[in-house]
Design an enzyme around this catalytic site. Structure first.
Site, PDB file in Angstrom:
ATOM      1  N   LYS A  36       0.852  -1.193   0.000  1.00  0.00           N
ATOM      2  CA  LYS A  36       0.000   0.000   0.000  1.00  0.00           C
ATOM      3  C   LYS A  36       0.885   1.240   0.000  1.00  0.00           C
ATOM      4  CE  LYS A  36      -2.311   1.706   3.758  1.00  0.00           C
ATOM      5  NZ  LYS A  36      -2.159   3.170   3.778  1.00  0.00           N
ATOM      6  N   ASP A  63      -3.470   4.296  -1.878  1.00  0.00           N
ATOM      7  CA  ASP A  63      -4.412   4.727  -0.831  1.00  0.00           C
ATOM      8  C   ASP A  63      -4.436   6.252  -0.767  1.00  0.00           C
ATOM      9  OD1 ASP A  63      -5.941   4.908   1.508  1.00  0.00           O
ATOM     10  OD2 ASP A  63      -4.275   4.369   2.821  1.00  0.00           O
ATOM     11  N   LYS A  65      -7.481   8.028  -1.010  1.00  0.00           N
ATOM     12  CA  LYS A  65      -8.769   8.415  -0.395  1.00  0.00           C
ATOM     13  C   LYS A  65      -9.370   9.665  -1.037  1.00  0.00           C
ATOM     14  CE  LYS A  65      -7.587   6.559   4.198  1.00  0.00           C
ATOM     15  NZ  LYS A  65      -6.139   6.338   4.147  1.00  0.00           N
ATOM     16  N   HIS A  67     -11.835  12.454  -2.395  1.00  0.00           N
ATOM     17  CA  HIS A  67     -13.109  12.998  -1.889  1.00  0.00           C
ATOM     18  C   HIS A  67     -13.239  14.407  -2.449  1.00  0.00           C
ATOM     19  CE1 HIS A  67     -15.840  13.746   1.908  1.00  0.00           C
ATOM     20  NE2 HIS A  67     -16.445  13.995   0.763  1.00  0.00           N
ATOM     21  N   ASP A  68     -14.007  14.562  -3.535  1.00  0.00           N
ATOM     22  CA  ASP A  68     -14.163  15.871  -4.182  1.00  0.00           C
ATOM     23  C   ASP A  68     -15.446  15.818  -4.998  1.00  0.00           C
ATOM     24  OD1 ASP A  68     -13.599  18.426  -5.428  1.00  0.00           O
ATOM     25  OD2 ASP A  68     -11.475  18.054  -5.063  1.00  0.00           O
ATOM     26  N   THR A  72     -14.297  16.112 -10.742  1.00  0.00           N
ATOM     27  CA  THR A  72     -12.872  16.117 -10.391  1.00  0.00           C
ATOM     28  C   THR A  72     -12.393  14.704 -10.083  1.00  0.00           C
ATOM     29  OG1 THR A  72     -13.097  18.344  -9.523  1.00  0.00           O
ATOM     30  CG2 THR A  72     -11.191  17.098  -8.769  1.00  0.00           C
ATOM     31  N   THR A 123     -10.915   4.850  11.163  1.00  0.00           N
ATOM     32  CA  THR A 123     -10.854   4.216  12.488  1.00  0.00           C
ATOM     33  C   THR A 123     -10.381   5.200  13.554  1.00  0.00           C
ATOM     34  OG1 THR A 123      -8.758   3.288  11.721  1.00  0.00           O
ATOM     35  CG2 THR A 123     -10.613   1.787  11.842  1.00  0.00           C
ATOM     36  N   ARG A 185      -2.608  -6.133  14.623  1.00  0.00           N
ATOM     37  CA  ARG A 185      -1.454  -6.284  15.516  1.00  0.00           C
ATOM     38  C   ARG A 185      -1.314  -7.749  15.910  1.00  0.00           C
ATOM     39  NH1 ARG A 185      -0.794  -2.154  13.678  1.00  0.00           N
ATOM     40  NH2 ARG A 185      -0.225  -0.157  14.591  1.00  0.00           N
ATOM     41  N   GLY A 214       0.956  -2.352   8.736  1.00  0.00           N
ATOM     42  CA  GLY A 214       2.072  -1.423   8.603  1.00  0.00           C
ATOM     43  C   GLY A 214       3.187  -1.748   9.562  1.00  0.00           C
ATOM     44  N   ARG A 215       3.216  -1.035  10.684  1.00  0.00           N
ATOM     45  CA  ARG A 215       4.333  -1.150  11.633  1.00  0.00           C
ATOM     46  C   ARG A 215       4.649  -2.554  12.146  1.00  0.00           C
ATOM     47  NH1 ARG A 215       1.900   3.990  14.557  1.00  0.00           N
ATOM     48  NH2 ARG A 215       0.110   3.023  13.540  1.00  0.00           N
TER      49      ARG A 215
HETATM   50  O1  C5P Z   1       1.189   0.776  11.073  1.00  0.00           O
HETATM   51  P1  C5P Z   1      -0.258   0.351  10.965  1.00  0.00           P
HETATM   52  O2  C5P Z   1      -0.424  -1.155  10.858  1.00  0.00           O
HETATM   53  O3  C5P Z   1      -1.106   0.958  12.067  1.00  0.00           O
HETATM   54  O4  C5P Z   1      -0.736   0.966   9.561  1.00  0.00           O
HETATM   55  C1  C5P Z   1      -2.084   0.946   9.160  1.00  0.00           C
HETATM   56  C2  C5P Z   1      -2.209   1.597   7.816  1.00  0.00           C
HETATM   57  O5  C5P Z   1      -3.583   1.589   7.428  1.00  0.00           O
HETATM   58  C3  C5P Z   1      -1.750   3.049   7.752  1.00  0.00           C
HETATM   59  O6  C5P Z   1      -1.169   3.260   6.464  1.00  0.00           O
HETATM   60  C4  C5P Z   1      -3.033   3.850   7.880  1.00  0.00           C
HETATM   61  O7  C5P Z   1      -2.965   5.079   7.197  1.00  0.00           O
HETATM   62  C5  C5P Z   1      -4.043   2.925   7.198  1.00  0.00           C
HETATM   63  N1  C5P Z   1      -5.425   3.104   7.638  1.00  0.00           N
HETATM   64  C6  C5P Z   1      -5.850   2.925   8.944  1.00  0.00           C
HETATM   65  N2  C5P Z   1      -7.175   3.094   9.284  1.00  0.00           N
HETATM   66  C7  C5P Z   1      -8.075   3.426   8.342  1.00  0.00           C
HETATM   67  C8  C5P Z   1      -7.661   3.602   7.001  1.00  0.00           C
HETATM   68  C9  C5P Z   1      -6.326   3.430   6.686  1.00  0.00           C
HETATM   69  O8  C5P Z   1      -5.046   2.586   9.810  1.00  0.00           O
HETATM   70  N3  C5P Z   1      -9.356   3.546   8.667  1.00  0.00           N
END
Ligand code: C5P
Length: 240
Positions: A36, A63, A65, A67-68, A72, A123, A185, A214-215
């Site tokens: 992503k 990603d 997102k 919104h317009d 556009t 979220t 997680r 992500g992390r």
């Molecule tokens: O590091 P982590 O696992 O928290 O990353 C989650 C990813 O998902 C981030 O890139 C965040 O911008 C994206 N995201 C999110 N919640 C949403 C939409 C996107 O955490 N509702």
């Protein structure tokens, strides 16, 4: 159009160099991870980083997102469709007309297009703030169900939501309607800034189609091992 389940790595890096070094760790993987690319990296590096990651054989969820106003968004989607990405998104709050325009712009002359999903409620937005600041009087669940139905009505492929809402979305919109779920997680790990977290195995049980991680992968001591554990926990039952 391919409809499947997968782990998507959120490559939240600020430069092309960092993301390329990170993806280099996966060069031995038989199947290159689905990645992503978010606003930070795209605004820093532009379309070139998308082309480079595609050239390396990764599938890409862009990603941004959108919104317009519908016109556009239609034209912006036409540009993104030329980047050959695999998934893009809009905010469902942009209305059915905007989502229909997005779909129209994204669809190539030969009828092919990337998957298109809509963000329901972020979220990071609590029900209390949604009601007091956005003046949405409904519950979070009802709002998400309504936004998901609007996305389906506009012809989209699915929504971004929390894994905890995946079942509700499937119930409302059908099992083929895709759920893309962040907030993942491993058991016992830090939540960081995420509030409603779920393990990869639980996300699978709840019916997520794509988990966005992500992390837990990018900041892991061994990112490849962490990614493989996500795949194992999330996909193992589906592959049997
Ligand atoms: O590091 P982590 O696992 O928290 O990353 C989650 C990813 O998902 C981030 O890139 C965040 O911008 C994206 N995201 C999110 N919640 C949403 C939409 C996107 O955490 N509702």
């Amino acid at each position: 159009m391919r409809m499947n389940k997968d782990v998507i790595i959120a490559c939240d890096f600020s430069s092309g160099g960092e993301v390329c070094d990170f993806l280099g760790l996966f060069r031995e993987e038989a199947r290159k991870p689905f990645v992503k690319i978010g606003m930070e990296l795209f605004y820093a590096e532009g379309p070139a980083i998308v082309r480079e990651i595609k050239r390396r054989g990764h599938r890409v969820f862009l990603d941004l997102k959108l919104h317009d106003i519908p016109n556009t968004v239609r034209k912006a989607m036409r540009v993104l469709s030329g980047l050959d990405v695999d998934m893009v998104n809009v905010h469902a709050a942009g209305t059915v007309a905007m989502m229909e325009a997005a779909l129209e712009g994204l669809t190539r002359p030969d009828g092919s297009r990337p998957l298109l999903v809509a963000v329901t409620q972020l979220t990071s937005t609590s029900e209390e703030r949604m009601q007091s600041e956005l003046l949405i009087g409904a519950s979070m669940e009802d709002t998400i169900a309504c936004y998901a139905l609007n996305a389906r009505k506009a012809g989209l492929d699915g929504v971004v939501c929390s894994p905890r809402e995946a079942g509700l979305v499937k119930e409302m919109c059908g099992s083929g309607f895709i759920t893309v779920t962040p907030g993942i997680r491993f058991e016992g790990a830090s939540a960081d800034d995420q509030v409603r977290i779920t393990t990869p195995a639980r996300a699978r049980e709840l019916g997520s189609d794509f988990i966005v991680v992500g992390r837990p992968v990018t900041a892991a001591p061994d990112p490849v091992a962490a990614y493989r554990k996500c795949i194992q926990d999330f996909l193992s039952c589906n592959e049997k």
